[in-house]
Design a protein around this motif. Structure first.
Motif, PDB file in Angstrom:
ATOM      1  N   PRO A 165      22.234  31.330  43.176  1.00 36.99           N
ATOM      2  CA  PRO A 165      23.223  32.341  43.588  1.00 36.99           C
ATOM      3  C   PRO A 165      22.591  33.720  43.716  1.00 36.99           C
ATOM      4  CG  PRO A 165      23.504  31.800  41.276  1.00 36.99           C
ATOM      5  CD  PRO A 165      22.514  30.819  41.827  1.00 36.99           C
ATOM      6  N   ASP A 166      23.011  34.453  44.733  1.00 36.00           N
ATOM      7  CA  ASP A 166      22.601  35.843  44.894  1.00 36.00           C
ATOM      8  C   ASP A 166      23.523  36.776  44.121  1.00 36.00           C
ATOM      9  OD1 ASP A 166      20.391  35.584  46.827  1.00 36.00           O
ATOM     10  OD2 ASP A 166      21.945  34.823  48.163  1.00 36.00           O
ATOM     11  N   LEU A 167      24.806  36.424  44.082  1.00 35.57           N
ATOM     12  CA  LEU A 167      25.814  37.283  43.470  1.00 35.57           C
ATOM     13  C   LEU A 167      26.776  36.439  42.652  1.00 35.57           C
ATOM     14  CD1 LEU A 167      27.452  39.972  43.198  1.00 35.57           C
ATOM     15  CD2 LEU A 167      28.568  39.370  45.358  1.00 35.57           C
ATOM     16  N   VAL A 168      27.026  36.866  41.425  1.00 34.65           N
ATOM     17  CA  VAL A 168      28.024  36.225  40.563  1.00 34.65           C
ATOM     18  C   VAL A 168      29.120  37.248  40.292  1.00 34.65           C
ATOM     19  CG1 VAL A 168      28.500  35.188  38.316  1.00 34.65           C
ATOM     20  CG2 VAL A 168      26.351  34.680  39.483  1.00 34.65           C
ATOM     21  N   ILE A 169      30.361  36.881  40.632  1.00 37.95           N
ATOM     22  CA  ILE A 169      31.519  37.747  40.405  1.00 37.95           C
ATOM     23  C   ILE A 169      32.378  37.115  39.317  1.00 37.95           C
ATOM     24  CG2 ILE A 169      33.546  38.826  41.440  1.00 37.95           C
ATOM     25  CD1 ILE A 169      32.203  38.366  44.193  1.00 37.95           C
ATOM     26  N   ARG A 170      32.762  37.918  38.316  1.00 43.28           N
ATOM     27  CA  ARG A 170      33.716  37.428  37.323  1.00 43.28           C
ATOM     28  C   ARG A 170      34.926  38.348  37.312  1.00 43.28           C
ATOM     29  NH1 ARG A 170      33.368  34.605  31.425  1.00 43.28           N
ATOM     30  NH2 ARG A 170      35.616  34.377  31.232  1.00 43.28           N
ATOM     31  N   THR A 171      36.092  37.743  37.423  1.00 42.03           N
ATOM     32  CA  THR A 171      37.327  38.503  37.436  1.00 42.03           C
ATOM     33  C   THR A 171      37.907  38.655  36.031  1.00 42.03           C
ATOM     34  OG1 THR A 171      38.576  36.467  37.855  1.00 42.03           O
ATOM     35  CG2 THR A 171      37.890  37.730  39.769  1.00 42.03           C
ATOM     36  N   SER A 172      38.947  39.458  35.925  1.00 45.56           N
ATOM     37  CA  SER A 172      39.815  39.624  34.748  1.00 45.56           C
ATOM     38  C   SER A 172      39.248  40.530  33.659  1.00 45.56           C
ATOM     39  CB  SER A 172      40.189  38.276  34.124  1.00 45.56           C
ATOM     40  OG  SER A 172      39.204  37.826  33.216  1.00 45.56           O
ATOM     41  N   GLY A 173      38.136  41.203  33.912  1.00 46.99           N
ATOM     42  CA  GLY A 173      37.609  42.144  32.940  1.00 46.99           C
ATOM     43  C   GLY A 173      36.687  41.558  31.893  1.00 46.99           C
ATOM     44  N   GLU A 174      36.502  40.243  31.897  1.00 47.41           N
ATOM     45  CA  GLU A 174      35.556  39.629  30.963  1.00 47.41           C
ATOM     46  C   GLU A 174      34.128  39.899  31.442  1.00 47.41           C
ATOM     47  OE1 GLU A 174      36.633  38.584  28.302  1.00 47.41           O
ATOM     48  OE2 GLU A 174      38.673  37.857  28.601  1.00 47.41           O
TER      49      GLU A 174
END
Length: 235
Positions: A165-174
């Motif tokens: 992966p080039d980019l890892v996005i995590r949602t919800s503020g964690e």
């Protein structure tokens, strides 16, 4: 894809309603990714640890997975999206396994876009499975002992054949990885957003991609070396 349950609780709704809305976000993000030219997308749909949740929630999640795959198959075919999975999918309920296999077989010839669903996935379990397979290959003489390298070992990971992966996005503020692609994400860029997954939309994805574009990826080199390489490639 984090925050479905909290999204529902904030609105006084059952947690499963948050998961239903999260499924709608999946469609939105897939469409936006294609529009932005992202050809490979991996969604962390169900972790190996998620079995610890209440059984009615787990059952509902498996039902949503099966329903989603049935509903989206024609869209996958129309848009030439190949479906792949990573994780111990053999442990999923029979109905979900059958629909997964059907969708994978129906889309396996496509090369334009790849959607990978991480299902019953955990990076530590993946490493254990890969080590076991690698040891078996060594014992069978399929791999030379002196050929122990990341390249030879990574062929036994669930992600074999996929780029890191080039980019890892995590949602919800964690702000943690939660056992997701620990080895493959060694040089990935990370974006953490407070937006809960059901609210994550095209503009949020665009912001994450814009943030990624501003990053300098050096892979151990200096900034000067990177700029010199980029200049040479342009000329």
């Amino acid at each position: 894809m984090d925050g479905n349950g909290r999204w529902a609780q904030q609105r006084g709704l059952p947690r499963i309603e948050g998961h239903r809305r999260g499924v709608e976000t999946v469609r939105r993000v897939i469409d936006s990714s294609r529009e932005f030219g992202v050809r490979m997308l991996t969604l962390y749909a169900f972790s190996a640890e998620n079995w610890r949740r209440p059984q009615d929630e787990v059952g509902a999640l498996m039902g949503l997975l099966e329903l989603y795959l049935k509903r989206e198959l024609q869209t996958f075919v129309k848009n030439r999206i190949r479906l792949r999975t990573i994780g111990r999918t053999q442990e999923l309920p029979a109905g979900a396994r059958r629909q997964l296999q059907h969708t994978i077989e129906a889309t396996q010839g496509f090369e334009d876009y790849t959607l990978t669903l991480a299902l019953n996935y955990g990076s530590r379990g993946e490493v254990v499975d890969a080590a076991r397979a690698y040891a078996a290959a060594l014992a069978a003489g399929e791999v030379a002992p002196d050929d122990c390298s990341w390249e030879s070992f990574s062929r036994h990971l669930y992600t074999a054949g996929l780029p890191d992966p080039d980019l890892v996005i995590r949602t919800s503020g964690e702000t943690r990885l939660s056992n997701f692609l620990l080895l493959q994400a060694a040089y990935a860029e990370f974006v953490f957003t407070p937006v809960l997954w059901p609210d994550f939309g095209k503009d949020d994805l665009a912001q994450a991609l814009a943030e990624y574009a501003r990053r300098e990826r050096r892979y151990g080199k200096t900034s000067e070396q990177c700029r010199a390489t980029e200049h040479a490639q342009q000329h």
